[in-house]
Design a protein around this motif. Structure first.
Motif, PDB file in Angstrom:
ATOM      1  N   ARG A 190      32.824  39.843  35.936  1.00 34.57           N
ATOM      2  CA  ARG A 190      32.979  38.761  34.961  1.00 34.57           C
ATOM      3  C   ARG A 190      33.460  39.286  33.610  1.00 34.57           C
ATOM      4  NH1 ARG A 190      27.714  36.135  32.366  1.00 34.57           N
ATOM      5  NH2 ARG A 190      27.583  38.350  31.869  1.00 34.57           N
ATOM      6  N   ASP A 191      33.092  40.531  33.266  1.00 34.32           N
ATOM      7  CA  ASP A 191      33.435  41.082  31.963  1.00 34.32           C
ATOM      8  C   ASP A 191      34.779  41.800  31.938  1.00 34.32           C
ATOM      9  OD1 ASP A 191      31.183  40.106  30.822  1.00 34.32           O
ATOM     10  OD2 ASP A 191      30.035  41.973  30.939  1.00 34.32           O
ATOM     11  N   LEU A 192      35.538  41.745  33.010  1.00 34.67           N
ATOM     12  CA  LEU A 192      36.870  42.358  32.990  1.00 34.67           C
ATOM     13  C   LEU A 192      37.765  41.599  32.014  1.00 34.67           C
ATOM     14  CD1 LEU A 192      37.444  43.030  36.796  1.00 34.67           C
ATOM     15  CD2 LEU A 192      36.668  44.628  35.038  1.00 34.67           C
ATOM     16  N   PRO A 193      38.703  42.278  31.346  1.00 33.46           N
ATOM     17  CA  PRO A 193      39.593  41.602  30.388  1.00 33.46           C
ATOM     18  C   PRO A 193      40.389  40.485  31.046  1.00 33.46           C
ATOM     19  CG  PRO A 193      39.744  43.977  30.171  1.00 33.46           C
ATOM     20  CD  PRO A 193      38.934  43.728  31.403  1.00 33.46           C
ATOM     21  N   PRO A 194      40.285  39.253  30.543  1.00 29.43           N
ATOM     22  CA  PRO A 194      41.041  38.145  31.150  1.00 29.43           C
ATOM     23  C   PRO A 194      42.550  38.358  31.107  1.00 29.43           C
ATOM     24  CG  PRO A 194      39.342  37.328  29.664  1.00 29.43           C
ATOM     25  CD  PRO A 194      39.409  38.804  29.453  1.00 29.43           C
ATOM     26  N   ALA A 195      43.023  39.131  30.113  1.00 30.64           N
ATOM     27  CA  ALA A 195      44.469  39.344  29.993  1.00 30.64           C
ATOM     28  C   ALA A 195      45.037  40.039  31.228  1.00 30.64           C
ATOM     29  CB  ALA A 195      44.758  40.174  28.744  1.00 30.64           C
ATOM     30  N   LEU A 196      44.245  40.892  31.847  1.00 26.20           N
ATOM     31  CA  LEU A 196      44.728  41.583  33.045  1.00 26.20           C
ATOM     32  C   LEU A 196      44.969  40.586  34.179  1.00 26.20           C
ATOM     33  CD1 LEU A 196      42.414  44.735  33.090  1.00 26.20           C
ATOM     34  CD2 LEU A 196      44.829  44.620  32.478  1.00 26.20           C
ATOM     35  N   VAL A 197      44.001  39.697  34.380  1.00 23.91           N
ATOM     36  CA  VAL A 197      44.133  38.713  35.453  1.00 23.91           C
ATOM     37  C   VAL A 197      45.262  37.737  35.140  1.00 23.91           C
ATOM     38  CG1 VAL A 197      42.917  36.914  36.746  1.00 23.91           C
ATOM     39  CG2 VAL A 197      41.684  38.955  35.978  1.00 23.91           C
ATOM     40  N   GLU A 198      45.368  37.343  33.871  1.00 17.89           N
ATOM     41  CA  GLU A 198      46.432  36.413  33.491  1.00 17.89           C
ATOM     42  C   GLU A 198      47.813  37.036  33.698  1.00 17.89           C
ATOM     43  OE1 GLU A 198      47.728  33.832  29.585  1.00 17.89           O
ATOM     44  OE2 GLU A 198      47.044  35.901  29.393  1.00 17.89           O
ATOM     45  N   ALA A 199      47.965  38.295  33.284  1.00 19.12           N
ATOM     46  CA  ALA A 199      49.260  38.955  33.451  1.00 19.12           C
ATOM     47  C   ALA A 199      49.626  39.082  34.928  1.00 19.12           C
ATOM     48  CB  ALA A 199      49.211  40.338  32.801  1.00 19.12           C
ATOM     49  N   ALA A 200      48.648  39.418  35.759  1.00 22.09           N
ATOM     50  CA  ALA A 200      48.919  39.527  37.196  1.00 22.09           C
ATOM     51  C   ALA A 200      49.272  38.167  37.795  1.00 22.09           C
ATOM     52  CB  ALA A 200      47.705  40.109  37.905  1.00 22.09           C
ATOM     53  N   THR A 201      48.619  37.099  37.308  1.00 25.76           N
ATOM     54  CA  THR A 201      48.917  35.762  37.813  1.00 25.76           C
ATOM     55  C   THR A 201      50.331  35.344  37.426  1.00 25.76           C
ATOM     56  OG1 THR A 201      46.582  35.183  37.590  1.00 25.76           O
ATOM     57  CG2 THR A 201      48.139  33.374  37.851  1.00 25.76           C
ATOM     58  N   ILE A 202      50.737  35.642  36.192  1.00 30.35           N
ATOM     59  CA  ILE A 202      52.097  35.309  35.744  1.00 30.35           C
ATOM     60  C   ILE A 202      53.131  36.069  36.549  1.00 30.35           C
ATOM     61  CG2 ILE A 202      53.678  35.485  33.783  1.00 30.35           C
ATOM     62  CD1 ILE A 202      51.300  34.988  31.954  1.00 30.35           C
ATOM     63  N   ASP A 203      52.791  37.310  36.931  1.00 26.13           N
ATOM     64  CA  ASP A 203      53.726  38.118  37.734  1.00 26.13           C
ATOM     65  C   ASP A 203      53.770  37.693  39.191  1.00 26.13           C
ATOM     66  OD1 ASP A 203      54.421  39.551  35.538  1.00 26.13           O
ATOM     67  OD2 ASP A 203      53.031  41.197  35.917  1.00 26.13           O
ATOM     68  N   GLY A 204      52.959  36.685  39.546  1.00 25.05           N
ATOM     69  CA  GLY A 204      53.013  36.158  40.907  1.00 25.05           C
ATOM     70  C   GLY A 204      52.022  36.753  41.876  1.00 25.05           C
ATOM     71  N   ALA A 205      51.047  37.492  41.361  1.00 23.49           N
ATOM     72  CA  ALA A 205      50.055  38.094  42.266  1.00 23.49           C
ATOM     73  C   ALA A 205      49.103  37.023  42.793  1.00 23.49           C
ATOM     74  CB  ALA A 205      49.278  39.179  41.530  1.00 23.49           C
ATOM     75  N   SER A 206      48.759  37.114  44.041  1.00 22.61           N
ATOM     76  CA  SER A 206      47.806  36.190  44.651  1.00 22.61           C
ATOM     77  C   SER A 206      46.381  36.630  44.306  1.00 22.61           C
ATOM     78  CB  SER A 206      47.992  36.180  46.167  1.00 22.61           C
ATOM     79  OG  SER A 206      47.636  37.445  46.704  1.00 22.61           O
ATOM     80  N   PRO A 207      45.379  35.749  44.495  1.00 22.53           N
ATOM     81  CA  PRO A 207      43.997  36.174  44.236  1.00 22.53           C
ATOM     82  C   PRO A 207      43.581  37.410  45.032  1.00 22.53           C
ATOM     83  CG  PRO A 207      44.101  33.797  44.413  1.00 22.53           C
ATOM     84  CD  PRO A 207      45.466  34.304  44.772  1.00 22.53           C
ATOM     85  N   VAL A 208      44.079  37.536  46.263  1.00 23.95           N
ATOM     86  CA  VAL A 208      43.733  38.714  47.064  1.00 23.95           C
ATOM     87  C   VAL A 208      44.341  39.977  46.458  1.00 23.95           C
ATOM     88  CG1 VAL A 208      43.959  39.804  49.330  1.00 23.95           C
ATOM     89  CG2 VAL A 208      43.499  37.354  49.160  1.00 23.95           C
ATOM     90  N   GLN A 209      45.588  39.888  46.008  1.00 22.27           N
ATOM     91  CA  GLN A 209      46.233  41.052  45.391  1.00 22.27           C
ATOM     92  C   GLN A 209      45.539  41.424  44.078  1.00 22.27           C
ATOM     93  OE1 GLN A 209      50.193  39.316  45.314  1.00 22.27           O
ATOM     94  NE2 GLN A 209      50.907  40.765  46.866  1.00 22.27           N
ATOM     95  N   ILE A 210      45.163  40.405  43.292  1.00 22.60           N
ATOM     96  CA  ILE A 210      44.440  40.687  42.044  1.00 22.60           C
ATOM     97  C   ILE A 210      43.125  41.391  42.345  1.00 22.60           C
ATOM     98  CG2 ILE A 210      43.275  39.605  40.091  1.00 22.60           C
ATOM     99  CD1 ILE A 210      45.394  37.416  40.186  1.00 22.60           C
ATOM    100  N   PHE A 211      42.451  40.941  43.390  1.00 21.26           N
ATOM    101  CA  PHE A 211      41.163  41.564  43.742  1.00 21.26           C
ATOM    102  C   PHE A 211      41.350  43.015  44.171  1.00 21.26           C
ATOM    103  CE2 PHE A 211      38.207  42.697  47.171  1.00 21.26           C
ATOM    104  CZ  PHE A 211      37.020  42.674  46.457  1.00 21.26           C
ATOM    105  N   LEU A 212      42.338  43.267  45.022  1.00 23.79           N
ATOM    106  CA  LEU A 212      42.502  44.608  45.575  1.00 23.79           C
ATOM    107  C   LEU A 212      43.075  45.597  44.569  1.00 23.79           C
ATOM    108  CD1 LEU A 212      43.866  43.726  49.149  1.00 23.79           C
ATOM    109  CD2 LEU A 212      41.561  44.458  48.526  1.00 23.79           C
ATOM    110  N   ARG A 213      44.007  45.145  43.721  1.00 23.61           N
ATOM    111  CA  ARG A 213      44.735  46.081  42.868  1.00 23.61           C
ATOM    112  C   ARG A 213      44.192  46.153  41.442  1.00 23.61           C
ATOM    113  NH1 ARG A 213      51.046  44.969  44.707  1.00 23.61           N
ATOM    114  NH2 ARG A 213      50.709  45.349  46.949  1.00 23.61           N
TER     115      ARG A 213
END
Length: 304
Positions: A190-213
């Motif tokens: 929960r405390d991971l930087p939201p910017a990382l998840v947002e940037a990965a989402t904008i780049d087209g990463a799926s939830p599974v890819q965000i979780f693994l990478r």
């Protein structure tokens, strides 16, 4: 049911506190009083262990006649207790039970780690109906004692035909360990930087890819810390293994062997100390290898 990664602006019901207090976590544990209390606790905790270690090297006759502290005035040591504990009795030896313990412990540690990491990621970053209530329900399961679940689980394993197999202890340890595992990993993820998840989402990463990478590598300290806990609990477990596997040397873990070292009438109880220290070797090695992650994993998400 679909799941989407929350944008940065979206507010979670499980969000972090809005107001962060400035707090130095090292100040509370660096005071003289804290040091004195820590030394007292460490001493009280260590003395019985030292006594057990000394007892494991004393001859049988000395163990039965006097306490371990008399070794100061009358030192006499032997390795015969360790030789007898390792050789065992009959056709089974301690090595057979060591192998069984590894077969039980490794899957029983990896299964809850994998499931808890996925669940914690879902609770922290994915939006789906009933998420908050489901998280509370999972967290509340920690207060349920495992003893009340043994009989229902045994009946269920018998009905599906896996009673007496390793699957029973793997599934049971996974069930019993998941609530705490999810809670510990949730605090970190929960405390991971939201910017990382947002940037990965904008780049087209799926939830599974965000979780693994992204999530999984950053949550490694918390995952490792809980892995140490789960490994120690499973390695030292006697109750669950005795209930679901029995005492046969083909499937029983090392704890069952230790409990049987004293014999049917308890005449060889002096071997228990040496057997206990032999069984401690693997947990100590695992802790020493993983200790650099231990404190980081326990404190992740705890200091605001």
């Amino acid at each position: 049911m679909t799941a989407v990664v929350l944008p940065v602006e979206a507010e979670l019901d499980l969000d972090k506190p809005k107001h962060r207090r400035r707090h130095d976590p090292t100040r509370a544990v660096s005071s003289p009083w804290a040091t004195v209390v820590a030394i007292v606790i460490a001493t009280v905790w260590t003395v019985p262990t030292v006594g057990l270690l000394i007892t494991s090297f004393r001859p049988e006759i000395d163990i039965t006649r006097s306490g371990w502290w008399t070794v100061v005035t009358d030192p006499d040591f032997t390795l015969s207790n360790y030789e007898k504990a390792l050789s065992g009795s009959g056709s089974s030896s301690m090595l057979d039970y060591f192998v069984n313990s590894f077969v039980i412990t490794i899957p029983s540690t990896l299964f809850p780690l994998a499931l808890a990491a996925l669940a914690a990621y879902g609770f922290a970053w994915l939006r789906f109906p009933g998420r908050d209530w489901l998280f509370v329900a999972v967290f509340a399961l920690q207060v349920v004692p495992l003893q009340v679940a043994l009989v229902p689980l045994m009946q269920m394993y018998g009905s599906i035909g896996i009673d007496g197999s390793y699957w029973t202890v793997w599934i049971s340890h996974t069930i019993f360990g998941l609530p705490l595992a999810v809670f510990m990993m949730f605090n970190t993820i929960r405390d991971l930087p939201p910017a990382l998840v947002e940037a990965a989402t904008i780049d087209g990463a799926s939830p599974v890819q965000i979780f693994l990478r992204i999530v999984l590598p950053l949550a490694t300290p918390a995952i490792t810390a809980y892995g140490i806990f789960q490994f120690l609990w499973t390695w030292n477990d006697l109750l669950v293994s005795m209930v679901f596997l029995g005492g046969s040397s083909n499937v029983a873990p090392l704890t069952v062997y230790i409990s049987q070292l004293s014999g049917s009438r308890g005449s060889a109880w002096y071997l228990l100390s040496s057997g206990a220290f032999i069984s401690m070797i693997v947990p100590v090695v695992v802790f020493l290898i993983m200790q650099r992650y231990f404190v980081r994993g326990l404190t992740a998400g705890a200091v605001k």
